[in-house]
Enzyme design. Sequence first.
Site, short mmCIF file in Angstrom:
data_model
loop_
_atom_site.label_atom_id
_atom_site.label_comp_id
_atom_site.label_asym_id
_atom_site.label_seq_id
_atom_site.Cartn_x
_atom_site.Cartn_y
_atom_site.Cartn_z
N LYS A 110 -8.81 8.39 -15.93
CA LYS A 110 -9.25 8.57 -14.55
C LYS A 110 -10.77 8.51 -14.53
O LYS A 110 -11.43 9.09 -15.42
CB LYS A 110 -8.76 9.93 -14.05
CG LYS A 110 -9.04 10.24 -12.59
CD LYS A 110 -8.43 11.60 -12.22
CE LYS A 110 -8.58 11.95 -10.76
NZ LYS A 110 -7.97 13.26 -10.42
N SER A 166 -4.96 12.94 -6.41
CA SER A 166 -6.04 11.97 -6.46
C SER A 166 -5.97 11.03 -7.67
O SER A 166 -6.65 10.00 -7.65
CB SER A 166 -7.37 12.72 -6.50
OG SER A 166 -7.47 13.51 -7.67
N SER A 201 -3.19 16.98 -8.39
CA SER A 201 -3.60 15.57 -8.53
C SER A 201 -3.01 14.81 -9.71
O SER A 201 -3.17 13.60 -9.79
CB SER A 201 -5.11 15.46 -8.58
OG SER A 201 -5.61 15.49 -7.26
N1 GLN Z 1 -5.07 16.97 -2.96
C1 GLN Z 1 -5.78 18.15 -3.33
C2 GLN Z 1 -7.18 18.06 -2.77
O1 GLN Z 1 -7.44 17.17 -2.05
C3 GLN Z 1 -5.80 18.31 -4.82
C4 GLN Z 1 -6.74 17.39 -5.48
C5 GLN Z 1 -6.78 17.53 -6.96
O2 GLN Z 1 -5.89 18.13 -7.57
N2 GLN Z 1 -7.84 17.01 -7.55
O3 GLN Z 1 -8.02 18.85 -3.03
#
Ligand code: GLN
Length: 492
Positions: free
Chosen positions: A76, A151, A175
């Site tokens: 990532k 994400s 994420s």
């Molecule tokens: N979707 C969640 C957020 O927008 C979690 C994101 C993540 O785990 N990096 O914060």
Amino acid sequence: MGKSASEIAELVASGRRSAVEFAEEALDAIERSNGILNAFLSVNRDLTLEAAGRIDAMVAAGEKVGRLAGVPVALKDNMCQIGFDTTCASKILNGWSPPYSATVVQKMIAEGAVTVGKTNLDEFAMGSSTENSAFGPTRNPIDLERVPGGSSGGSAAAVAASIVPLALGSDTGGSIRQPASLTGVVGVKPTYGVVSRYGLVAFASSLDQIGPFSRTVGDSALALEVISGWDNMDSTSYDGAKFSLVSQQGVPMDGVRIGIVKEFMDGCDEEVLAAVRAAAEQLSKAGAKVDEVSIPETKLGLSAYYIIAPAEASSNLARFDGVRFGLRVEGSDIAETNVKTRTAGFGDEVKRRIMLGTYALSSGYYDAYYGKAQQVKTMIKRGFERAYRDFDALISPVSPTTAFRFGERASNPLAMYLSDVCTIPSNLAGHPAMSVPFSADSSGLPIGIQVLAPALGEELMFRIAFSIERSSGGGGFGSLDPALEEVMTGGR
Ligand code: GLN
């Protein structure tokens, strides 16, 4: 379907196939698919082939190569590796190349892995669909009209499309697990502190954890054994985690007490609920004792998360000021340069989080918001602890729905935030949780089952995951979108 990481490592270590061949295959697959998928933000062909060549030379010289010998791995793009740009899918880091490699990267390379590129994400890991990337969204390999989740959508898509057998993501509120569920692959969020965060660009430091994506439970077990462990470069790193995860495959489930978290079932699609019930039945058949459990505190998870995560983000993102990293838009003085750089460099969602977090931390509001959210975090932890008096592990949906269409939630932040109701509580508690592909809905979209365990309960979590994988028939769910299949095979 592509080979697993353990198969590749065996072939390369025994000299039957070369690491260079596997690296070239992965690089070609990226080249063929990226116009459609947009799973990768950058590659460095020369560096990758050079690294693969070194592994082959070691094999030829009879030297010991590691457990990931010649395995192509995707990262990532919020993790640092020397020689690769790190953008966090943000314009503000455009052109920034880190002077060091993350501990996870060093550990994988030490075991012979070959990194092939950096994957797309929601900007600074803020989002649940990869639509917040400054470089365009990633598509779901199972259905190109739908999001891969986020994400870590690029890493999930790269594994689901069999471009690589293994990828790393980061999980602050879901994420890794949510995109794993939406693309039909395995995704693991380890116990907080088990994997070093050194070299991971911080979003919410008290919640962030790095973890693997793979098509088999065994490959994630292998990867987590490799990347976990104490690191003196991360002061929150836990000293003492030594897991035996790969060996959990086939260990009987007899007497294991598993709770289905009632609150996580609320508001989920009927087909998702049916999948969780079917998985529970399979676990019972395998010898586990499955029952329902209520953890009412988890209902407050989302609210607490959207105070704590933005608060920490507003502080972490203060370092992107146009002086040290990436983009710089000149103003008449330093303050104006700062404002202009941040205005141009950050996307809408990131700005929204910075404002939310700054507000929650501001004088007079600190106790009412941030202090309160920390109390809720403790309550949630206690709620889980209570459940774990009666149960050894828990299961639940990962995401209330299967993969949604582009744009469906993009204009409504709250609808997007709701994607993570089932995953966020584990981050707040610091506990491990993972998504295991189990079935597909009536449109052929993958459904993952979440397995949750108490802190440092990774061994039992994987034992249950192996059992779910076996009862599901294994091998992932959902077949690739025909248009993607076509470019991947080159019409062959
Ligand atoms: N979707 C969640 C957020 O927008 C979690 C994101 C993540 O785990 N990096 O914060």
